[in-house]
Write a protein that holds these residues in place. Sequence first.
Motif, mmCIF file in Angstrom:
data_model
loop_
_atom_site.group_PDB
_atom_site.id
_atom_site.type_symbol
_atom_site.label_atom_id
_atom_site.label_comp_id
_atom_site.label_asym_id
_atom_site.label_seq_id
_atom_site.Cartn_x
_atom_site.Cartn_y
_atom_site.Cartn_z
ATOM 1 N N MET A 140 -10.916 10.882 20.897
ATOM 2 C CA MET A 140 -11.090 11.209 19.441
ATOM 3 C C MET A 140 -10.406 9.529 19.082
ATOM 4 N N LYS A 141 -11.080 8.706 18.313
ATOM 5 C CA LYS A 141 -10.839 7.099 17.655
ATOM 6 C C LYS A 141 -9.591 8.006 16.495
ATOM 7 N N LYS A 142 -8.233 7.001 16.738
ATOM 8 C CA LYS A 142 -7.711 6.750 15.401
ATOM 9 C C LYS A 142 -8.443 5.574 14.601
ATOM 10 N N LEU A 143 -8.065 6.388 13.105
ATOM 11 C CA LEU A 143 -8.242 5.535 11.888
ATOM 12 C C LEU A 143 -7.006 5.569 11.641
ATOM 13 N N LEU A 144 -6.045 4.364 11.018
ATOM 14 C CA LEU A 144 -5.034 3.890 9.601
ATOM 15 C C LEU A 144 -5.563 3.688 8.777
ATOM 16 N N LEU A 145 -5.186 4.501 7.918
ATOM 17 C CA LEU A 145 -5.200 3.899 6.119
ATOM 18 C C LEU A 145 -4.010 3.209 5.945
ATOM 19 N N VAL A 146 -4.056 2.317 5.045
ATOM 20 C CA VAL A 146 -2.823 1.221 4.470
ATOM 21 C C VAL A 146 -2.910 1.333 3.073
ATOM 22 N N SER A 147 -1.823 1.519 2.329
ATOM 23 C CA SER A 147 -1.933 0.612 1.353
ATOM 24 C C SER A 147 -0.960 -0.421 1.449
ATOM 25 N N PRO A 148 -0.527 -1.156 1.421
ATOM 26 C CA PRO A 148 0.475 -2.234 1.579
ATOM 27 C C PRO A 148 1.360 -2.488 -0.067
ATOM 28 N N LEU A 149 2.873 -2.149 -0.392
ATOM 29 C CA LEU A 149 3.523 -2.640 -1.768
ATOM 30 C C LEU A 149 3.090 -3.786 -1.450
ATOM 31 N N ALA A 150 3.290 -3.541 -3.424
ATOM 32 C CA ALA A 150 3.034 -4.699 -3.781
ATOM 33 C C ALA A 150 4.698 -5.024 -4.273
ATOM 34 N N PRO A 151 5.440 -5.765 -3.374
ATOM 35 C CA PRO A 151 6.427 -6.419 -3.614
ATOM 36 C C PRO A 151 7.781 -6.102 -5.079
ATOM 37 N N LYS A 152 6.216 -6.970 -5.602
ATOM 38 C CA LYS A 152 6.930 -7.358 -7.556
ATOM 39 C C LYS A 152 6.897 -6.742 -8.180
ATOM 40 N N SER A 153 6.442 -5.581 -8.201
ATOM 41 C CA SER A 153 5.532 -5.080 -9.139
ATOM 42 C C SER A 153 6.596 -3.837 -9.365
ATOM 43 N N PHE A 154 6.525 -3.856 -11.150
ATOM 44 C CA PHE A 154 7.259 -3.184 -11.749
ATOM 45 C C PHE A 154 6.590 -1.791 -11.254
ATOM 46 N N LEU A 155 5.797 -1.348 -10.919
ATOM 47 C CA LEU A 155 5.480 0.355 -10.108
ATOM 48 C C LEU A 155 5.903 0.005 -8.600
ATOM 49 N N GLY A 156 6.561 -0.984 -7.758
ATOM 50 C CA GLY A 156 6.322 -1.122 -6.264
ATOM 51 C C GLY A 156 7.661 -0.034 -6.045
ATOM 52 N N GLY A 157 7.778 -0.136 -5.001
ATOM 53 C CA GLY A 157 8.916 0.846 -4.364
ATOM 54 C C GLY A 157 10.106 1.293 -4.864
ATOM 55 N N ASP A 158 10.439 0.651 -6.041
ATOM 56 C CA ASP A 158 11.757 1.259 -6.536
ATOM 57 C C ASP A 158 11.387 1.776 -7.526
ATOM 58 N N PHE A 159 9.531 2.196 -8.012
ATOM 59 C CA PHE A 159 9.345 2.468 -9.061
ATOM 60 C C PHE A 159 9.962 4.020 -9.286
ATOM 61 N N TYR A 160 10.703 4.864 -10.146
ATOM 62 C CA TYR A 160 11.097 6.590 -10.454
ATOM 63 C C TYR A 160 9.857 7.294 -9.682
ATOM 64 N N PHE A 161 9.051 6.788 -10.525
ATOM 65 C CA PHE A 161 7.842 8.262 -10.555
ATOM 66 C C PHE A 161 7.014 6.968 -8.902
ATOM 67 N N ARG A 162 6.149 8.216 -8.255
ATOM 68 C CA ARG A 162 6.541 7.688 -6.908
ATOM 69 C C ARG A 162 5.331 8.370 -7.283
ATOM 70 N N LEU A 163 3.754 8.045 -7.414
ATOM 71 C CA LEU A 163 2.392 8.699 -7.138
ATOM 72 C C LEU A 163 2.082 8.230 -6.166
ATOM 73 N N PRO A 164 0.570 9.741 -5.886
ATOM 74 C CA PRO A 164 -0.719 8.995 -4.563
ATOM 75 C C PRO A 164 -1.398 7.997 -4.406
ATOM 76 N N ASN A 165 -1.267 7.811 -3.039
ATOM 77 C CA ASN A 165 -3.012 6.888 -3.836
ATOM 78 C C ASN A 165 -3.944 7.927 -3.354
ATOM 79 N N LEU A 166 -4.864 7.968 -4.019
ATOM 80 C CA LEU A 166 -5.960 8.936 -4.340
ATOM 81 C C LEU A 166 -7.288 8.314 -3.694
ATOM 82 N N GLY A 167 -7.505 6.379 -3.991
ATOM 83 C CA GLY A 167 -8.524 5.894 -2.845
ATOM 84 C C GLY A 167 -8.837 5.709 -1.161
ATOM 85 N N LEU A 168 -7.325 6.069 -0.477
ATOM 86 C CA LEU A 168 -7.242 6.235 0.755
ATOM 87 C C LEU A 168 -7.550 7.614 0.917
#
Length: 447
Positions: free
Chosen positions: A1-29
Amino acid sequence: MKKLLLVSPLAPKSFLGGDFYFRLPNLGLLKVAALTPPDWQISIIDEKVETLDLQQDADLVGITAMTPAVKRGYEIADSFRARGIKVIMGGMHVSKLPDEALQHCDSIVVGEAEQLWDKVVDDFKRGELKSIYQHDNGYPSLVNYPAPNWGLYERKRYLPVHFIETTRGCPHNCEFCSVTDSFGGKFRNRPVDEVEREIQHLKPFESRFALKNVVFFVDDNIISNRKHAKELLERIIPYHLKWTGQASTQIAKNDEILALCKKSGCMGLLIGFETLSSNNLVKMGKTFNTPENYLDVIKKLHDYGIGVNGAFVLGFDHDDESVFDRTIEFVIKAKLDVCYFTILTPYPGTRLYSQLSREGRIIDHDWSNYNTNNVVFMPKLMKPEKLLDGFHRVLKESFSYSAIFKRLWGNGTYKNFFYPMNFGFRQTIKKTIKHKQEFSYGQGSRS
């Protein structure tokens, strides 16, 4: 079985980045995963909530990246390609600048993945991967849209919110927005039967939060088609959802729709007021917004117990330094349940980007700064540093404890939702502004 890795990279300087209090799911992936044939083993890594191991095993890597995250996306792509692993990229930024993206990946998907992704993975298996995949004519149908598998997000550190899409596209083509150029100039609706089936199969998240079955309808305008909206809202009433979404100011003119929103569990709606200036609205092409009616729009929604998340953009050509005080005064007077502020940002593919490029007003070409909380262009009526300082002041004063209680007191809306949201935004704002100040002071000390 082939392995597919889907990645959403972090926007390091974004207001909605890793420190954002509300971490919302990525629907696109999740959409891409749902379009993948069943003979693939799929894993999804969202750097907003988890760490990506660049040495992990994969046969194929797919990366989605909006503009502020694309620089990190390219780093990830380069790393996997250095190990001989094929990389495919997609998303709005890549779709607008394919030549740039192809310097870092083997193939790109331009536009929407439906009716393209199956061809991509099939070509990969046959060793015939093309450089670019795009739709030849128009946009894909939203009929027979495969439901996302939310089980792929179990135990990830997201807020307990399910994202559901019911429409795509927008006819308004506001100068700073890329939706029309990306998804078409008319609204496309999913069949209500399919949306209802998706809702039927949602499972409550395991969460410490009181609200465990919240749905966010990600449509740019949930009432874009009144007939479709009415049928959808009527059909979801039996499911006792608590939901939020986005709408235009025009919703205030339709009492039937507002009553259905309330009855179906609507806690609040994000409305793009954008600006208090009629001149700005004319220039951007959003003339159905009338600032003199904003207070009436907000009161009308409050009368139905529906909260209002008012979105504003700062830095338009008719904005001078008085815009900050006027905006702060308005959001408190209007008793907005939440307010969301951004700095005008010229994203590739927008009319704004074309205009500012022609005028030579783009002063920063680092994509990681295109995150709506940095100034990357030369404003017309103030200096860039004044716009940034004013933006920070609007954030701080609108989310002071005093302002939060003034805005929310007596609204008659869902307090268990809006008080935590405001305090969460306040925490993120404190971190964001402190980081910016420390960065500025650090730069000054080295000069």
